[in-house]
Design a protein around this motif. Sequence first.
Motif, mmCIF file in Angstrom:
data_model
loop_
_atom_site.group_PDB
_atom_site.id
_atom_site.type_symbol
_atom_site.label_atom_id
_atom_site.label_comp_id
_atom_site.label_asym_id
_atom_site.label_seq_id
_atom_site.Cartn_x
_atom_site.Cartn_y
_atom_site.Cartn_z
ATOM 1 N N GLU A 166 0.846 -1.209 0.000
ATOM 2 C CA GLU A 166 0.000 0.000 0.000
ATOM 3 C C GLU A 166 0.870 1.243 0.000
ATOM 4 O OE1 GLU A 166 -3.175 0.238 2.873
ATOM 5 O OE2 GLU A 166 -3.584 2.344 2.366
ATOM 6 N N LEU A 183 1.745 -4.832 2.829
ATOM 7 C CA LEU A 183 0.480 -5.227 3.466
ATOM 8 C C LEU A 183 0.549 -6.708 3.843
ATOM 9 C CD1 LEU A 183 -2.440 -3.669 1.370
ATOM 10 C CD2 LEU A 183 -1.783 -3.109 3.710
ATOM 11 N N ARG A 236 -8.282 -3.205 1.435
ATOM 12 C CA ARG A 236 -7.478 -3.711 2.568
ATOM 13 C C ARG A 236 -8.212 -4.859 3.265
ATOM 14 N NH1 ARG A 236 -7.335 1.269 5.272
ATOM 15 N NH2 ARG A 236 -6.066 2.397 3.770
#
Length: 352
Positions: A166, A183, A236
């Motif tokens: 990210e 991530l 996410r």
Amino acid sequence: MATATTTDRHMIEGTTNPSALAVAHANFALIKYWGKRDVALNLPDVGSISITLEALWTKTRVTLDTTLADDAFELDGRSDADAARRVSGTLAQMRKMAGVETRARIVSCNNFPTGAGLASSASGFAALVTALDCALSLGLSPARLSELARMGSGSAARSIYGGFAEMQRGGRVDGSDSVAHALHERDFWALEVVIAVSDRRRKAVGSTEGMLRTARTSPFYSAWVENQALDLALARRAIAQRDFEALADVSEASALAMHGLAMSARPGLLYFNATTMECLHRVRALRARGIAVFFTVDAGPQVKAVCLPAHADEVADALADVAGVGEVLRSGLGPGAHCLRSCPELDSEPIA
Ligand code: PMV
């Protein structure tokens, strides 16, 4: 008197030039970056989330050479003045950090088309800063390398990391918080990407010019920026829960919103060709039949179909069958940028 740096000592004592090799893999954004909050520092106006690909890479060799009057840059066996200008800022900055003035010879190769919407600037700048870090013995952290890569190309900040990364928009004026972070590692979720290449030529309007034109002229630009936090949060969560349907939904929405936004600039930016559109319909048709696949498209006509490995053969066959698709590439998720001990591809390249 200034103390000699490691590199200077190496140059004085050694018989060979300090040389370093690095590889970085291309990444594709699932949640797209489009727009800059600062052009000079290349700061993004929105965050983004990407996957790094095993099969698409740039390899770069940096050789510090006291006999050079100027930096020299060669890409895929040819001197490249445009690219040399783009990398000169990165070189100057990292040399300053190391306290050395020696010029560098940079030889780089891509195993995929350059500047055609396949993220060659991302892998290119990530490989460059990683090789320079080794050659100059800087020992920088991934976050610092990500920041340096970002100054060359926004998406390059993400190629420092493997798997899922990210990029943060950041808020500081100096850009020190506009960096990417990992991530998840690549083995967290085995996704595969099938790339339908319909045009290997360089795109007519580069991403920087496209972003600036969009921010200046599109009536929808502020809505795009405002919506990004929501899409980032959805992606996410979808990745953390390995929820393919949710990731497909938000990734396609982000890609289409980016292209819709670019089309709404004046004059509108058209990165799609007819084959791109046909591939998008083909991916949607596959998904309607229960195949776990979704699309994303960057600043070029190539379609990237992200799928579960069990479906990759079927997706590749379906895209190869679309009229205008010249080549189908396949890749799993790849590692972050790292230094190499040897590199057969570059050893056989002529040095200018
Ligand atoms: O890093 P740049 O300046 O080449 O911009 C990348 C823009 C897109 O590829 C279209 C989107 C993205 O997030 O990678």
